[in-house]
Motif scaffolding. Structure first.
Motif, PDB file in Angstrom:
ATOM      1  N   VAL A   1       4.833  13.848   0.881  1.00 38.21           N
ATOM      2  CA  VAL A   1       5.606  12.711   1.544  1.00 38.21           C
ATOM      3  C   VAL A   1       4.746  11.437   1.327  1.00 38.21           C
ATOM      4  CG1 VAL A   1       5.222  11.851   3.966  1.00 38.21           C
ATOM      5  CG2 VAL A   1       6.123  14.090   3.643  1.00 38.21           C
ATOM      6  N   LEU A   2       5.427  10.460   1.206  1.00 38.75           N
ATOM      7  CA  LEU A   2       4.840   8.937   0.876  1.00 38.75           C
ATOM      8  C   LEU A   2       4.950   8.248   2.200  1.00 38.75           C
ATOM      9  CD1 LEU A   2       6.815   8.019  -2.398  1.00 38.75           C
ATOM     10  CD2 LEU A   2       4.605   9.190  -2.196  1.00 38.75           C
ATOM     11  N   VAL A   3       3.714   7.518   2.332  1.00 39.69           N
ATOM     12  CA  VAL A   3       3.573   6.458   3.545  1.00 39.69           C
ATOM     13  C   VAL A   3       3.184   5.145   2.860  1.00 39.69           C
ATOM     14  CG1 VAL A   3       2.466   5.948   5.599  1.00 39.69           C
ATOM     15  CG2 VAL A   3       2.642   8.723   4.817  1.00 39.69           C
ATOM     16  N   PHE A   4       3.944   4.154   3.277  1.00 39.98           N
ATOM     17  CA  PHE A   4       3.780   2.965   2.608  1.00 39.98           C
ATOM     18  C   PHE A   4       3.549   1.695   3.555  1.00 39.98           C
ATOM     19  CE2 PHE A   4       8.204   2.420   3.099  1.00 39.98           C
ATOM     20  CZ  PHE A   4       8.283   0.878   3.301  1.00 39.98           C
ATOM     21  N   GLN A   5       2.752   0.700   3.373  1.00 36.99           N
ATOM     22  CA  GLN A   5       2.501  -0.407   4.174  1.00 36.99           C
ATOM     23  C   GLN A   5       3.090  -1.490   3.466  1.00 36.99           C
ATOM     24  OE1 GLN A   5      -1.558  -0.554   5.117  1.00 36.99           O
ATOM     25  NE2 GLN A   5      -1.140   0.993   6.934  1.00 36.99           N
ATOM     26  N   SER A   6       3.817  -2.421   4.332  1.00 38.93           N
ATOM     27  CA  SER A   6       4.192  -3.694   3.662  1.00 38.93           C
ATOM     28  C   SER A   6       3.186  -4.885   4.393  1.00 38.93           C
ATOM     29  CB  SER A   6       5.620  -4.006   3.778  1.00 38.93           C
ATOM     30  OG  SER A   6       6.186  -5.547   3.436  1.00 38.93           O
ATOM     31  N   ARG A   7       2.306  -5.365   3.843  1.00 39.37           N
ATOM     32  CA  ARG A   7       1.381  -6.260   4.550  1.00 39.37           C
ATOM     33  C   ARG A   7       1.655  -7.887   4.384  1.00 39.37           C
ATOM     34  NH1 ARG A   7      -4.655  -3.808   4.278  1.00 39.37           N
ATOM     35  NH2 ARG A   7      -4.009  -1.744   5.036  1.00 39.37           N
ATOM     36  N   THR A   8       2.845  -8.281   3.410  1.00 35.32           N
ATOM     37  CA  THR A   8       3.119  -9.410   3.019  1.00 35.32           C
ATOM     38  C   THR A   8       4.540  -9.876   3.268  1.00 35.32           C
ATOM     39  OG1 THR A   8       3.345  -9.258   0.801  1.00 35.32           O
ATOM     40  CG2 THR A   8       1.025  -9.942   1.413  1.00 35.32           C
TER      41      THR A   8
ATOM     42  N   ILE B   1       0.957  -1.106   0.049  1.00 33.52           N
ATOM     43  CA  ILE B   1       0.015  -0.073   0.023  1.00 33.52           C
ATOM     44  C   ILE B   1       1.050   1.289  -0.039  1.00 33.52           C
ATOM     45  CG2 ILE B   1      -1.802   1.389   1.360  1.00 33.52           C
ATOM     46  CD1 ILE B   1      -2.694  -1.400   0.579  1.00 33.52           C
ATOM     47  N   ALA B   2       0.579   2.204  -0.768  1.00 36.86           N
ATOM     48  CA  ALA B   2       1.495   3.251  -0.709  1.00 36.86           C
ATOM     49  C   ALA B   2       0.574   4.692  -1.110  1.00 36.86           C
ATOM     50  CB  ALA B   2       2.609   3.293  -1.931  1.00 36.86           C
ATOM     51  N   ASP B   3       0.443   5.494   0.046  1.00 33.30           N
ATOM     52  CA  ASP B   3      -0.243   6.760  -0.115  1.00 33.30           C
ATOM     53  C   ASP B   3       0.751   7.927  -0.205  1.00 33.30           C
ATOM     54  OD1 ASP B   3      -2.541   4.999   0.099  1.00 33.30           O
ATOM     55  OD2 ASP B   3      -2.513   5.397   2.043  1.00 33.30           O
ATOM     56  N   GLN B   4       0.115   8.885  -1.242  1.00 35.00           N
ATOM     57  CA  GLN B   4       0.904  10.059  -1.085  1.00 35.00           C
ATOM     58  C   GLN B   4       0.102  11.369  -0.498  1.00 35.00           C
ATOM     59  OE1 GLN B   4       1.272  11.647  -5.269  1.00 35.00           O
ATOM     60  NE2 GLN B   4       3.099  12.536  -4.630  1.00 35.00           N
ATOM     61  N   TYR B   5       0.674  11.916   0.324  1.00 37.83           N
ATOM     62  CA  TYR B   5      -0.009  13.142   1.214  1.00 37.83           C
ATOM     63  C   TYR B   5       1.199  14.402   0.798  1.00 37.83           C
ATOM     64  CZ  TYR B   5      -2.348   9.721   3.904  1.00 37.83           C
ATOM     65  OH  TYR B   5      -3.157   8.675   4.098  1.00 37.83           O
ATOM     66  N   GLY B   6       0.866  15.058  -0.096  1.00 34.48           N
ATOM     67  CA  GLY B   6       1.566  16.141  -0.618  1.00 34.48           C
ATOM     68  C   GLY B   6       3.006  15.607  -1.065  1.00 34.48           C
TER      69      GLY B   6
END
Ligand SMILES: C[S@@+](CC[C@H](N)C(=O)[O-])C[C@H]1O[C@@H](n2cnc3c(N)ncnc32)[C@H](O)[C@@H]1O
Length: 392
Positions: free
Chosen positions: A121-128, A114-119
């Protein structure tokens, strides 16, 4: 390169050939206890015919997640780069906001990312487990493609336990401030990427926020129940409505207050820090009525085993929420778990019957377009909102 082979039962082979991406543990023809958690494997059918390359998980109920069904497309940097480029290009045209989901796991061919962009900044999750070894490559690719000011990993416990992975919260590149200000359709919101829910903001509810804003009229009375940082209520207040936000976590309400100030609507919003179930019951028993009740509870059933309990909770919430509506009031019900999507309308009908009211569906919204789902994998559709109006 030769990956270890993993044979699956005929039913799973058929599903994989029809573009499903998951193999459950009880669909493995011959489970192999020696395979390392997170290995790339070659899935084969009972006749050893090639099906796909997949991420193997030694612990989770989903034992393998397909990465590529093209025998010549090995799981390497080049494949990940192509998938990432395609995902970014799909979102390029999204306008009106600087906050969006860039990568959504299976739907973008990157299971677990999962990778989200806020302005900037990038925030990601590694779920596997399978994605873990590829994290440095993916961070590198994201940095090259977007040149963000910072990259934060928010791989929370709730997604990692089943995969046998520890939780991780870590800044991998640049700096990530405590709060980021994002814009959406002329409104601005503070996001706390380090501690907020999900990666900080409910990006998936963008279409429902837009719908609410398009329908609400000045001076209408709105209850934003399960408000988080107030994104629904602030949109309503920006249209001139009078809003009460109900949320159990003080920290989220504090951010909701700041969001209200940032949009110049603080005079039109009240806040209740407490349990929404009790608040709804108390209000339904009282005299005050609302033109809108916006009901966005947390996932009430995280698995199929919890579906019955979730259905009862949903029913209870709906009976109370309908009791709060004015004669022509509107309820917006969001359900954020696949396990209740199929029963939500029936539960709504039953609750309406108990309240002796007719409901007309004005709109149905879903997870926003930057959260695509795979038609062959119904479980990847997890969010729907029904906007229903009383007319009797
Ligand atoms: C799905 S989120 C709401 C998202 C919000 N509508 C938005 O778009 O930003 C659900 C919220 O309900 C809150 N919550 C969970 N259980 C609650 C309860 N019993 N009473 C009040 N709030 C609760 C959670 O803290 C969370 O912020």
């Amino acid at each position: 390169m030769a990956y270890p082979q993993l044979a699956v039962l005929p039913s799973a082979a058929k599903r994989i050939r029809h573009h499903d991406c998951w193999v459950f543990r009880d669909e493995l023809a011959a489970p192999d206890g020696s395979l390392p958690n997170g290995a790339v494997v070659e899935l084969v059918d009972p006749h050893e015919a090639f099906l796909a390359y997949a991420f193997y998980s030694a612990h989770a109920p989903v034992a393998a997640r397909v990465v590529s069904t093209d025998r010549s497309a090995l799981v390497d940097r080049s494949l990940l780069a192509r998938r990432l480029a395609a995902a970014l290009s799909q979102r390029e045209a999204l306008r009106g906001t600087n906050a969006k989901r860039l990568v959504f796991s299976e739907a973008d061919g990157l299971p677990g990312l999962i990778a989200d962009q806020y302005g900037d900044v990038l925030v990601f999750q590694s779920r596997t487990a399978g994605l873990e070894p590829w994290k440095p490559v993916l961070i590198d690719l994201l940095r090259d493609a977007l040149h963000p000011a910072g990259i934060l990993e928010r791989s929370d416990k709730e997604f990692r336990d089943a995969e046998g992975l520890p939780p991780v919260t870590q800044v991998h590149a640049g700096t990530v401030p405590e709060r980021i200000r994002i814009e959406e359709e002329g409104l601005s919101f503070w996001v706390d990427p380090h501690h907020g829910q999900k990666t900080g903001f409910y990006l998936d509810q963008r279409d429902t926020r837009a719908l609410i804003r398009s329908l609400i009229r000045p001076d209408e009375r709105v209850a934003d129940v399960f408000a988080y940082t107030g994104s629904f209520g602030i949109g309503a207040a920006a249209r001139g409505a009078r809003v009460v936000c109900v949320e159990q976590q003080e920290a989220y309400l504090a951010l909701a207050r700041e969001n209200a100030r940032a949009n110049g609507v603080e005079e039109r919003i009240d806040y209740v820090a407490g349990d929404a179930f009790y608040w709804l019951e108390a209000k339904a028993a009282g005299r005050e009525r609302f033109d809108w009740v916006l009901l966005d509870p947390p996932s009430l059933a995280k698995s199929r085993a919890e579906a019955f309990k979730g259905r009862r909770a949903l029913h209870h919430l709906l009976v109370q929420a309908l009791g709060l509506l004015s004669a022509e009031g509107t309820l917006v019900l969001s359900v954020c778990t696949y396990h209740l999507l199929g029963v939500a309308e029936e539960v709504l009908r039953i609750a309406a019957e108990e309240r002796g009211t007719r409901l007309c569906v004005r709109a149905v919204t879903m997870q926003a377009a930057d959260h695509p789902w795979v038609l062959q994998m119904p479980m990847t559709r997890y969010l729907m909102s029904w906007t229903v109006q009383r007319d009797g």
